[in-house]
Design an enzyme around this catalytic site. Structure first.
Site, PDB file in Angstrom:
ATOM      1  N   HIS A 195      59.212   2.818  29.953  1.00 19.58           N
ATOM      2  CA  HIS A 195      58.582   2.544  31.247  1.00 19.58           C
ATOM      3  C   HIS A 195      59.488   2.859  32.425  1.00 19.58           C
ATOM      4  O   HIS A 195      59.068   2.754  33.566  1.00 19.58           O
ATOM      5  CB  HIS A 195      58.161   1.074  31.306  1.00 19.58           C
ATOM      6  CG  HIS A 195      59.315   0.113  31.239  1.00 19.58           C
ATOM      7  ND1 HIS A 195      60.048  -0.071  30.106  1.00 19.58           N
ATOM      8  CD2 HIS A 195      59.864  -0.695  32.173  1.00 19.58           C
ATOM      9  CE1 HIS A 195      61.003  -0.960  30.336  1.00 19.58           C
ATOM     10  NE2 HIS A 195      60.913  -1.349  31.580  1.00 19.58           N
ATOM     11  N   CYS A 196      60.749   3.256  32.177  1.00 19.42           N
ATOM     12  CA  CYS A 196      61.699   3.473  33.276  1.00 19.42           C
ATOM     13  C   CYS A 196      62.138   4.924  33.417  1.00 19.42           C
ATOM     14  O   CYS A 196      61.856   5.571  34.416  1.00 19.42           O
ATOM     15  CB  CYS A 196      62.941   2.595  33.082  1.00 19.42           C
ATOM     16  SG  CYS A 196      62.673   0.859  33.441  1.00 19.42           S
ATOM     17  N   VAL A 197      62.852   5.421  32.413  1.00 18.05           N
ATOM     18  CA  VAL A 197      63.545   6.707  32.563  1.00 18.05           C
ATOM     19  C   VAL A 197      62.605   7.873  32.889  1.00 18.05           C
ATOM     20  O   VAL A 197      62.916   8.681  33.775  1.00 18.05           O
ATOM     21  CB  VAL A 197      64.397   7.008  31.302  1.00 18.05           C
ATOM     22  CG1 VAL A 197      65.055   8.377  31.419  1.00 18.05           C
ATOM     23  CG2 VAL A 197      65.465   5.929  31.144  1.00 18.05           C
TER      24      VAL A 197
END
Length: 341
Positions: A183-185
Site C-alpha cells: 500500500h506504500c511503495v
C-alpha cells in the site's frame, strides 16, 4: 484527547492522489473537536496536506491551532512481517503546525516509542515519508533494469548482486522481482510527482522507475512463455501453478501485488491458472489450492512469485516439472528445472 488519522490514501485511475478518506475523517473530527485535543495525520500524503487541507477545516477565529487544539503530521513506518523493527524501536518522525503542537505530539509518542525525531515543519515530515519510499522505488527500478540487462547478457542477476554486496561501503543491495506491491511503495512516490507537476517540475527518476517496475509482470510472463516453448508447450492451455500472491514474504496483504498482474496476464493468454498461498485463502475469484505432490506434478509450470518461508523448496523442486523463480527463493539449490528471473 488524541486522534490519529490512519486512513488509506490510494491513487485514482489517473494516478492522481485520492485524499477523500482523509477529508471524510477530518469532517467527522471537526464535529466533535474540543479544547486541548490533539489531531495527528499518519496517512501518507503530499507535502502541504496537513497545513493546507486539514488545518482550515479544524481552525477558526475562536478555535486557534497551538492554543485551543493541536495538529501534527507523523508518518507511519511499519514494515509488515518485520520482527526486528517494530513500532517501539523504529524512530518516529513528528512535526506540528506550531512548536507547541510538536511538543504535545512528541510527548504522546514517547510513551510507547523509544526515539521520537521532531522536524521543522509538517511539510518536511510529509516529505520524509515520500523520500523513504521514493528511495526504494528508484533503487528497485534500477535493480529490475539490471535484471533485464543480465537476462540479455545471459548472466545470473542474483550472483551479480550478491557479489556486489560484498563491498563494505558505497553499495546497498536491492533485489529484482515480478514488480512492486503493497500500500506504500508503488503508490507514495506518485504523490510527490503529482505535487511537483503542479509546480512545473517533472520528476524523471520517479516516473522512469515506476515505468520499469510496472513492466516486470510482463517480463516474468515472457520468461514463462519462453520456458514452456523450449519444452514444446505454449501458455495457452498449460496448467500454471502460482506460489504466493501476497505482495511480500510471510504476510497476507495482496494490495498492488504484482502476482495478481501475472495471474491476469497468464489468463489472458489462455493459461489454466491455479495458486497456493498459505496466508491468502482467496484472490482473483479463486481459492488457494492445497500444495501437494500431486498438484506440483500436475502443473506444467510452477511460478514462485512470493518467497514465503513456509514453503519447502526442496520438495517443490523434487516434484515440479518446471520452476520459474522470480524471488531467488531456491537460492543455493541447483536444478535444471529452475529458471530464475
Amino acid at each position: 484527547d488524541a486522534v490519529s488519522i490512519c486512513v488509506p490514501t490510494p491513487l485514482r485511475k489517473t494516478r492522481d492522489p485520492d485524499i477523500s478518506y482523509i477529508l471524510a475523517a477530518v469532517e467527522e473530527i471537526a464535529k466533535y473537536i474540543h479544547r486541548g485535543q490533539l489531531v495527528v495525520l499518519e496517512s501518507t500524503t503530499y507535502p502541504g496536506t496537513t497545513r493546507e487541507i486539514i488545518l482550515p477545516k479544524l481552525a477558526n477565529k475562536k478555535f486557534l491551532v497551538g492554543r485551543d487544539f493541536y495538529l501534527a503530521f507523523s508518518p507511519e513506518r511499519i514494515d509488515p512481517g518485520n520482527k526486528q523493527y517494530t513500532l517501539k524501536n523504529t524512530p518516529k518522525i513528528v512535526s506540528g503546525i506550531t512548536r507547541k503542537c510538536t511538543q504535545i505530539t512528541s510527548l504522546l509518542y514517547k510513551q510507547i516509542i523509544d526515539e521520537v525525531v521532531p522536524v521543522s515543519s509538517t511539510e518536511s515530515a510529509e516529505m520524509v515519508k515520500l523520500l523513504e519510499n521514493t528511495f526504494r522505488i528508484v533503487n528497485v527500478g534500477l535493480v529490475n533494469e539490471v535484471a533485464l540487462i543480465c537476462d540479455r547478457l545471459k548472466l545470473d542477476t542474483w550472483e551479480v548482486i550478491d557479489a556486489a554486496a560484498t563491498k563494505p561501503f558505497g553499495f546497498m543491495p536491492f533485489y529484482p522481482g515480478p514488480g512492486l506491491g503493497g500500500h506504500c511503495v508503488p503508490v507514495d512516490p506518485h504523490y510527490l510527482s503529482w505535487k511537483l507537476r503542479a509546480l512545473n517540475f517533472y520528476a524523471r527518476f520517479i516516473e522512469l522507475a515506476g515505468e520499469i517496475n510496472s513492466k516486470m509482470p510482463e517480463f516474468l510472463v515472457g520468461k514463462i512463455d519462453a520456458a514452456l516453448n523450449a519444452r514444446k508447450k505454449s501458455i495457452n492451455g498449460s496448467k500454471i501453478l502460482i506460489l504466493g500472491v501476497a505482495y511480500k514474504n510471510n504476510v497476507s496483504d495482496i494490495r498492488e501485488s504484482p502476482a495478481l498482474d501475472v495471474i491476469r496476464l497468464l489468463k489472458e493468454k489462455g493459461a489454466k491458472v491455479l495458486y497456493n498461498d498459505p496466508y491468502v485463502p482467496m484472490a482473483e475469484g479463486m481459492e488457494s489450492i492445497r500444495l501437494t505432490r500431486s498438484s506440483l506434478r500436475n502443473a506444467d509450470c510452477v511460478v514462485i512469485t512470493t518467497g514465503h518461508s513456509d514453503y519447502d523448496y526442496k520438495e517443490i523442486i523434487r516434484n515440479a516439472r518446471l520452476i520459474i523463480d522470480s524471488r531467488d527463493a531456491t537460492k543455493g539449490i541447483r536444478s535444471r528445472k529452475i529458471i530464475k528471473l
